[in-house]
Every structure is written in structure tokens, then in C-alpha cells.
Design a protein around this motif. Structure first.
Motif, PDB file in Angstrom:
ATOM      1  N   PHE A 118      -0.705 -62.197   0.099  1.00  0.00           N
ATOM      2  CA  PHE A 118       0.212 -62.645  -0.937  1.00  0.00           C
ATOM      3  C   PHE A 118       1.031 -61.517  -1.549  1.00  0.00           C
ATOM      4  N   LYS A 119       0.979 -60.319  -0.978  1.00  0.00           N
ATOM      5  CA  LYS A 119       1.771 -59.216  -1.524  1.00  0.00           C
ATOM      6  C   LYS A 119       3.245 -59.493  -1.300  1.00  0.00           C
ATOM      7  N   ARG A 131       1.155 -71.845  -0.808  1.00  0.00           N
ATOM      8  CA  ARG A 131       0.126 -72.717  -1.389  1.00  0.00           C
ATOM      9  C   ARG A 131      -0.369 -73.768  -0.403  1.00  0.00           C
ATOM     10  N   ASP A 132       0.416 -74.081   0.600  1.00  0.00           N
ATOM     11  CA  ASP A 132      -0.025 -75.047   1.615  1.00  0.00           C
ATOM     12  C   ASP A 132      -1.145 -74.477   2.476  1.00  0.00           C
ATOM     13  N   LEU A 133      -1.284 -73.152   2.498  1.00  0.00           N
ATOM     14  CA  LEU A 133      -2.309 -72.519   3.311  1.00  0.00           C
ATOM     15  C   LEU A 133      -3.703 -72.615   2.681  1.00  0.00           C
ATOM     16  N   LYS A 176      -5.470 -68.068 -10.677  1.00  0.00           N
ATOM     17  CA  LYS A 176      -5.331 -67.512  -9.320  1.00  0.00           C
ATOM     18  C   LYS A 176      -4.311 -68.314  -8.514  1.00  0.00           C
ATOM     19  N   LEU A 177      -4.326 -69.642  -8.692  1.00  0.00           N
ATOM     20  CA  LEU A 177      -3.361 -70.467  -7.958  1.00  0.00           C
ATOM     21  C   LEU A 177      -1.924 -70.158  -8.389  1.00  0.00           C
ATOM     22  N   GLU A 178      -1.746 -69.791  -9.646  1.00  0.00           N
ATOM     23  CA  GLU A 178      -0.401 -69.461 -10.122  1.00  0.00           C
ATOM     24  C   GLU A 178       0.102 -68.157  -9.529  1.00  0.00           C
ATOM     25  N   THR A 179      -0.817 -67.277  -9.133  1.00  0.00           N
ATOM     26  CA  THR A 179      -0.394 -66.007  -8.525  1.00  0.00           C
ATOM     27  C   THR A 179       0.010 -66.188  -7.063  1.00  0.00           C
ATOM     28  N   VAL A 180      -0.396 -67.282  -6.465  1.00  0.00           N
ATOM     29  CA  VAL A 180      -0.052 -67.537  -5.063  1.00  0.00           C
ATOM     30  C   VAL A 180       1.392 -68.026  -5.014  1.00  0.00           C
ATOM     31  N   PRO A 181       2.221 -67.436  -4.139  1.00  0.00           N
ATOM     32  CA  PRO A 181       3.613 -67.893  -4.018  1.00  0.00           C
ATOM     33  C   PRO A 181       3.669 -69.359  -3.567  1.00  0.00           C
ATOM     34  N   GLU A 182       4.731 -70.047  -3.996  1.00  0.00           N
ATOM     35  CA  GLU A 182       4.907 -71.471  -3.694  1.00  0.00           C
ATOM     36  C   GLU A 182       4.864 -71.754  -2.199  1.00  0.00           C
ATOM     37  N   ASN A 183       5.496 -70.907  -1.392  1.00  0.00           N
ATOM     38  CA  ASN A 183       5.565 -71.169   0.039  1.00  0.00           C
ATOM     39  C   ASN A 183       4.217 -70.940   0.735  1.00  0.00           C
TER      40      ASN A 183
END
Length: 193
Positions: free
Chosen positions: A157-158, A133-135, A124-131
Motif C-alpha cells: 500500500f505504499k 480495497r477489493d483485494l 486500518k481500512l481507511e489507510t488502504v487506497p480505494e483501488n
């Protein structure tokens, strides 16, 4: 008759208390032989001046016997308590082995679930965009997974597809000549403003 004069002081054991002359010539000795017993010829085997009364001896002896019996009783009680503790220890050991038999499979199952959960969270963390992930809140992994699921369901995250500006998503250099004319006319119209 003057035979031999004997010096009797060498033969006297107690300094002349049994008769005879005084060896030192001191006449006011008052029966004191220099040993501190005032001329008392009775042997004193106990080392004390006065003998112990029978009542006191009986009291001390009875007290000793009572204390000895109490001590023996306490030792016996302590041995009984030790035996009881060992019996209880044996019961606790059986309870421990029973609980361990129940707990070990649960522990193994828990580690399997935890490993699977961590793999799901990593996916699931890999599906989150890099920008974004701080959220994700720091802390419990379960809370992180819940937050990612909620954010995904709400569309946070769409990734929107970029809108096409008429070229169909292709590079302007690879387009046909008609589209180049359209782009040039579009740029001329923009320059008028």
C-alpha cells in the motif's frame, strides 16, 4: 252359595305360582311366568344368575389391595423424586447465579475489546487506497486485520512519490523563465525522434 266370583288374577303377584288358577288359561306354561326366571321365587340381588364364589372374590380383592399399595408406593416415590428435583434445582440456581456473576463482567469486557478492535480495523481500512480495497479478503474481521498488516509490512500500500522531471514538482506555468527554456529545448529534442 253363589256369592261373588272373584277374579284372582288381579291378586296374584307372580302369575299364579303360589297356587290358584292360571290367569291366561295356558296349561303348558311349565312354570315360566314370562319374566325369564323359570318360576324361581328366590330373590337375586346381585343381578347375576350365579353368586360369585368366595375364592374368586378373595383373589380379586387381594389383587386390588396389592395394586393399591403399589400405587401408593409409586406416588410416594414420585413425591420424593419431585422434592429431590426441587433441591437440585435450588443447587443449579446457585450455580447459575455464581456463573452469571463471573460471566457478566467478562461479557462487558469482551464487548469493550470488540468495539476497540473494530475501531482499529476501521482505521486500518481507511489507510488502504480505494483501488486496493477489493483485494482485502471478505470474512472474519481478525483475518482482514492480519491481511492488511501483512500487506502494509510488505509495502503493497505504499504510495510512491512521483518522480520529478526537473521542475521540482511545481506547475510548469509557475516556473521561472530558465525552466521554460529548458522545457522548450527538451521538447525540441523529443521532436527530433
Amino acid at each position: 252359595m253363589d256369592l261373588l266370583k272373584l277374579n284372582l288374577q288381579f291378586f296374584a303377584a307372580d302369575g299364579g305360582s303360589t297356587g290358584g288358577g292360571e290367569p291366561s288359561g295356558d296349561s303348558n306354561n311349565n312354570g315360566d311366568n314370562g319374566k325369564g326366571d323359570n318360576g324361581n321365587t328366590e330373590p337375586n340381588n346381585s343381578g347375576d344368575k350365579d353368586p360369585i364364589p368366595y375364592d374368586r372374590f378373595k383373589q380379586v380383592n387381594d389383587n386390588y389391595k396389592d395394586m393399591k399399595t403399589k400405587y401408593d408406593e409409586l406416588l410416594q416415590q414420585q413425591q420424593q423424586a419431585d422434592e429431590d428435583a426441587k433441591k437440585k434445582q435450588g443447587e443449579y440456581e446457585t450455580l447459575y447465579t455464581e456463573l452469571k456473576e463471573k460471566h457478566d463482567p467478562l461479557s462487558q469486557e469482551f464487548t469493550q475489546y470488540k468495539e476497540t478492535f473494530q475501531e482499529i480495523l476501521k482505521g486500518k481500512l481507511e489507510t488502504v487506497p480505494e483501488n486496493m480495497r477489493d483485494l482485502i479478503p471478505q470474512g472474519n474481521e481478525l483475518e482482514q486485520l492480519k491481511w492488511i498488516e501483512n500487506a502494509t509490512n510488505k509495502g503493497l500500500f505504499k504510495q510512491d512519490n512521483p518522480q520529478s522531471f526537473g521542475n521540482g514538482g511545481t506547475n510548469p506555468d509557475t516556473t521561472s523563465g530558465d525552466s521554460k527554456k529548458d522545457q522548450q529545448s527538451f521538447l525540441k529534442s523529443l521532436s527530433k525522434f
